[in-house]
Structure formats: structure tokens, C-alpha cells
Design an enzyme around this catalytic site. Sequence first.
Site, PDB file in Angstrom:
ATOM      1  N   ASN A   9       0.778  -1.070   0.374  1.00 22.91           N
ATOM      2  CA  ASN A   9      -0.421  -0.180   0.132  1.00 22.91           C
ATOM      3  C   ASN A   9       0.951   1.281   0.104  1.00 22.91           C
ATOM      4  OD1 ASN A   9      -1.495   2.106   0.397  1.00 22.91           O
ATOM      5  ND2 ASN A   9      -2.372   1.414   2.397  1.00 22.91           N
ATOM      6  N   TRP A  10       0.931   1.777  -1.067  1.00 23.96           N
ATOM      7  CA  TRP A  10       1.594   2.881  -1.227  1.00 23.96           C
ATOM      8  C   TRP A  10       1.409   4.242  -0.601  1.00 23.96           C
ATOM      9  CZ3 TRP A  10       4.161   2.937  -6.848  1.00 23.96           C
ATOM     10  CH2 TRP A  10       4.735   1.976  -7.437  1.00 23.96           C
ATOM     11  N   LYS A  11      -0.127   4.196  -0.370  1.00 19.09           N
ATOM     12  CA  LYS A  11      -0.605   5.773   0.091  1.00 19.09           C
ATOM     13  C   LYS A  11       0.100   6.808  -0.604  1.00 19.09           C
ATOM     14  CE  LYS A  11      -0.174   3.080   4.459  1.00 19.09           C
ATOM     15  NZ  LYS A  11       0.345   2.987   5.794  1.00 19.09           N
ATOM     16  N   HIS A  95      -9.282   1.357   5.075  1.00 20.11           N
ATOM     17  CA  HIS A  95      -8.249   1.591   5.649  1.00 20.11           C
ATOM     18  C   HIS A  95      -8.723   2.713   6.639  1.00 20.11           C
ATOM     19  CE1 HIS A  95      -3.728   2.692   7.034  1.00 20.11           C
ATOM     20  NE2 HIS A  95      -3.413   1.088   5.531  1.00 20.11           N
ATOM     21  N   GLU A  97      -6.753   5.041   7.812  1.00 19.43           N
ATOM     22  CA  GLU A  97      -6.510   6.193   7.950  1.00 19.43           C
ATOM     23  C   GLU A  97      -7.768   6.961   6.713  1.00 19.43           C
ATOM     24  OE1 GLU A  97      -2.639   5.570   5.006  1.00 19.43           O
ATOM     25  OE2 GLU A  97      -1.704   4.861   7.142  1.00 19.43           O
ATOM     26  N   GLU A 167      -5.743  -4.518  10.468  1.00 21.86           N
ATOM     27  CA  GLU A 167      -4.501  -3.742  10.721  1.00 21.86           C
ATOM     28  C   GLU A 167      -4.720  -2.400  12.285  1.00 21.86           C
ATOM     29  OE1 GLU A 167      -2.646  -2.553   6.314  1.00 21.86           O
ATOM     30  OE2 GLU A 167      -4.033  -1.297   7.053  1.00 21.86           O
ATOM     31  N   GLY A 173       2.449   2.278  10.944  1.00 19.91           N
ATOM     32  CA  GLY A 173       3.633   3.549  10.129  1.00 19.91           C
ATOM     33  C   GLY A 173       4.267   3.997  12.103  1.00 19.91           C
ATOM     34  N   SER A 212       3.450  -2.018  10.623  1.00 16.72           N
ATOM     35  CA  SER A 212       4.958  -2.024  10.276  1.00 16.72           C
ATOM     36  C   SER A 212       5.504  -4.029  10.061  1.00 16.72           C
ATOM     37  CB  SER A 212       5.154  -1.780  12.130  1.00 16.72           C
ATOM     38  OG  SER A 212       4.970  -0.486  12.040  1.00 16.72           O
ATOM     39  N   GLY A 234       4.861   0.998   4.508  1.00 16.65           N
ATOM     40  CA  GLY A 234       6.057   2.116   4.519  1.00 16.65           C
ATOM     41  C   GLY A 234       7.509   1.323   3.653  1.00 16.65           C
TER      42      GLY A 234
END
Length: 253
Positions: A9-11, A95, A97, A167, A173, A212, A234
Site C-alpha cells: 500500500n503505497w499510500k 483503511h 487512514e 491492521e 507507521g 510495520s 512503508g
Amino acid sequence: MRPKYVVGNWKQNGSLAGNQALLKAVLAGVAAAPGRHCAVCVPFPYLDQAESLLKGSAIAWGCQDVSRFDKGAYTGDVSGGMVAEFGARYAIVGHSERRTVFGDTDAIVVEKFAAAKRSGLTPIFCVGETLAERESGVMEKVLAAQVDSLLEKHGAASLEGAVLAYEPVWAIGTGRTATAAQANEAQAFIRQRIAAKDAGVAKGLAILYGGSVKGSNAAELFAMPDVDGGLIGGASLVAEDFVAIWRAAGAAR
Ligand code: 13P
């Protein structure tokens, strides 16, 4: 045995030049392997680039969110149908976020899940508790509510062929990974919740862990019986880390 998934997931990261270098390096380390699936979920503008670089390879691609509407006057939204036109296979929905920064409620997330499916995309439905929720002992209640929102609206059968991702918000992160035991405990709980409605769907459902994940901890996480791979933030932006996680998924099989 369920297959293992390694999904990046590149965000909101990337650039045409940077993506090209990253994907070239990832392609060098990821070959088709039985029982393993690899994908990257990229920002919408890069779907075309992902298609041209990844078509015919062992790496599928997808997006990180999708409109709950199929078309119309919804300024700024992107439909699953548009995403599917670029050969995408996956759409992340729910997600944390999106839930916390953009206000996606359980009701909205389950609509997005259905919209992704209508477009022929495989939804990756994300759930997870915050640190405060975990520490106050309501983790299971929170996960149950998130999963139930989907089960109640669309039924357990809607998860057939879909992917779920656990998650924990406190692990995203932060560098603070859930232990393999913590991840497995939560994911076994989620699977049981679904099994109570449809044992067959629950048994076949891929439940990924996200938060992570690194090359150094992936093997231990993926060895757990209810952890069917990872949703990688990440570390998906660094080719050698992402490839190391892909290899760990192979070793865990
Ligand atoms: P990190 O791997 O950066 O913790 O992000 C996890 C995540 O949110 C994947 O969707």
C-alpha cells in the site's frame, strides 16, 4: 492451505520516475510462485503506469480506495469501473487512514466494498482497533462491530473471493509491530466471527496482517495459522524490503 498474499500500500507516495525505479527493482525479485500472490496498491494517477510496467508479470496492482457510487455528480471521486479499466485487480477499502482522516464510517466502507465488487475488483476490507481500544479491553468489540457491519449489510457470502486485512491502528507507521501471537489472536477472532455465519467462507478467506511489517518480522508473522500474508505500507516503498517480505511469504508456506 490458503495462499499467502504480499500487498503493498503505497499510500500517498510516488512519482513517475520513482515508481519506475521501484517497480523495476521489485520485478527483478518477484517471480510467479504457486500459492503466493503479490500486488501493489498505487495512487490513482499511477494505475496506467502500473498497468504498463506490470502487465504479464507476477505482480498485480490496485487502488487504495474507491467511490461508493458507480458514476455521476460526485466531484473528486473515482469509481471502481474506472480503476478496473486499467487492469487493476484490488481495491483497498476501509483503511484506518480513510476512516480517521477522511471520515469513512462503517456504513460508507461497506458501500465501497460492494462498489468494488460490482466493478469486478477484489476488495481488501480493512479493520483494526486503536491503542486506547486495545488497552481498555474492547478490541474484540471493535473488530466485531467492523466485521458485523459488512456481514449484516451484504452477508458472509460477500466475502467469498475477497480479502480482509487486520491492521491495528497502533502498529501502522509506528514501527511497533503486533507480535505474531497478537496478530494471530485478533485474526482468529475475526475468522471465528465470520465462521459463525458461514464456515466455508471463513475457512477460505485470506486475512492479511498490516502494521510495520518488515523483512525482519514477516516470516514469524506469516507462519501463524490465521495470518495469510501482509498489507505493507512503508516497506513497500523500498524494493529490497518488499522483496524480502515476498521471500518470507514463500518460506512460511
Ligand atoms: P506500515 O507498514 O507503514 O506500518 O503501514 C501499514 C499499512 O497501513 C498498510 O495498509
